[in-house]
Design a protein around this motif. Structure first.
Motif, PDB file in Angstrom:
ATOM      1  N   THR A 169      61.234  38.211 186.917  1.00  0.00           N
ATOM      2  CA  THR A 169      62.445  37.524 186.469  1.00  0.00           C
ATOM      3  C   THR A 169      63.568  38.521 186.244  1.00  0.00           C
ATOM      4  O   THR A 169      63.307  39.727 186.082  1.00  0.00           O
ATOM      5  N   PRO A 170      64.825  38.059 186.211  1.00  0.00           N
ATOM      6  CA  PRO A 170      65.942  38.968 185.912  1.00  0.00           C
ATOM      7  C   PRO A 170      65.775  39.664 184.564  1.00  0.00           C
ATOM      8  O   PRO A 170      66.115  40.849 184.430  1.00  0.00           O
ATOM      9  N   THR A 171      65.254  38.961 183.562  1.00  0.00           N
ATOM     10  CA  THR A 171      65.038  39.577 182.247  1.00  0.00           C
ATOM     11  C   THR A 171      64.012  40.692 182.338  1.00  0.00           C
ATOM     12  O   THR A 171      64.184  41.773 181.742  1.00  0.00           O
ATOM     13  N   GLU A 172      62.932  40.456 183.075  1.00  0.00           N
ATOM     14  CA  GLU A 172      61.921  41.498 183.237  1.00  0.00           C
ATOM     15  C   GLU A 172      62.479  42.692 183.999  1.00  0.00           C
ATOM     16  O   GLU A 172      62.166  43.847 183.672  1.00  0.00           O
ATOM     17  N   ARG A 173      63.323  42.440 184.998  1.00  0.00           N
ATOM     18  CA  ARG A 173      63.927  43.553 185.733  1.00  0.00           C
ATOM     19  C   ARG A 173      64.853  44.365 184.841  1.00  0.00           C
ATOM     20  O   ARG A 173      64.857  45.596 184.889  1.00  0.00           O
ATOM     21  N   ALA A 174      65.644  43.691 184.014  1.00  0.00           N
ATOM     22  CA  ALA A 174      66.546  44.397 183.105  1.00  0.00           C
ATOM     23  C   ALA A 174      65.747  45.232 182.106  1.00  0.00           C
ATOM     24  O   ALA A 174      66.122  46.375 181.779  1.00  0.00           O
TER      25      ALA A 174
END
Length: 302
Positions: free
Chosen positions: A223-228
């Motif tokens: 997810t974008p949150t995990e990537r960030a």
């Protein structure tokens, strides 16, 4: 859990024992001397592989703390998987673990999951018998709330010393529960409030299973949150001259509850990547710890 080869009924192979030895040696190299098992891991083959390494490595048993768990029975034939903390069952499972581990004593025995049908007096009688026979030195629990721990402790003549819970930068409900009190979000958190505080107040060690979150912040992100979060973890690792795995573990270890991560990997290189978490004090400031938390939760604090 990763030792012992496949989860099927195939017998333990020589390659499985060699792989277990490589994992154990990697852990010892970086200062890890406590090894956590469960009777169900690889249907008993994880304990058996470890036992074979113990048998062929002179002096190893005296250098380590050996912990295992019982209380889950896997599906068998027409019977589904169940929880079983009947006293006789506990004693039988411990005897089987001792045989597989090729040792005469278990340092710490954890009750793996709460059994709604368990009689605390029956459980306590079994545990005290094992203790008095010298088969188990200390006891703890896994995946239990403060109320469940207190209820069992009231019937037990020795102190419970550990509670093993899923805790990581991904599984943060243990931490979220404490700050969402008096907010609308609190209803979405299932973690039993007060469990962390109860363990701290009663000298019960908190052990974190799944602390590396299956590589969500050090490998593949979904997810974008995990990537960030992974980007922040990598940046902090570079800044502090360590590995991303260490940053993820430091986030747990920086908490004042003295959380002990249980590294689940059986890969020597993955174990060695956790070296600084085993050898150095967590090098995260107050602000860095919160930044990791807020980034991983994907929203500001309430």
């Amino acid at each position: 859990m990763g030792l012992g080869g496949s989860w099927d009924a195939e017998p333990l192979a020589a390659a499985d024992i060699d792989a277990a030895e490589a994992a154990i040696q990697a852990a010892l190299e970086i200062g890890i001397t406590t090894f956590d098992h469960a009777d169900i891991y690889r249907r008993g083959k994880a304990e058996a592989a470890f036992g074979e390494v113990l048998a062929r490595t002179s002096g190893l048993r005296e250098r380590i703390v050996l912990q295992t768990k019982c209380g889950i029975r896997q599906a068998e034939g027409d019977r589904p998987g169940i929880y079983d903390l009947r006293g006789d069952s506990i004693v039988r499972r411990v005897e089987e673990s001792l045989a597989r581990l090729r040792t005469d004593v278990i340092d710490v025995l954890l009750l793996h999951r709460p059994d709604p049908l368990a009689d605390p007096e029956d459980v306590a009688k079994a545990l005290m018998s094992l203790h008095e026979q010298g088969l188990v030195r200390r006891f703890g629990v896994s995946n239990m709330s403060a109320a469940q721990i207190a209820y069992l402790q009231a019937h037990l003549g020795v102190p419970l010393v550990a509670n093993q819970l899923e805790m990581s930068l991904h599984r943060r409900d243990w931490c979220e529960a404490g700050v969402l009190v008096n907010t609308a979000e609190a209803a979405s958190i299932g973690f039993p409030l007060g469990t962390i505080e109860h363990c701290r107040a009663n000298g019960i060690s908190l052990q974190a299973w799944g602390p590396l979150a299956r590589g969500r912040f050090t490998g593949g992100q979904e997810t974008p949150t995990e990537r960030a979060t992974a980007e922040l973890v990598a940046a902090l690792a570079e800044e502090k001259g360590t590995t991303p795995e260490t940053i993820v573990l430091w986030w747990l270890q920086r908490h004042p509850a003295s959380i002990a991560p249980v590294i689940g990997s059986a890969k020597p290189e993955r174990i060695r990547a956790c070296r600084d978490a085993a050898q150095r004090e967590p090098d995260l400031t107050h602000e860095e710890w919160y930044r990791l938390w807020i980034t991983a939760r994907g929203a500001a604090l309430p």
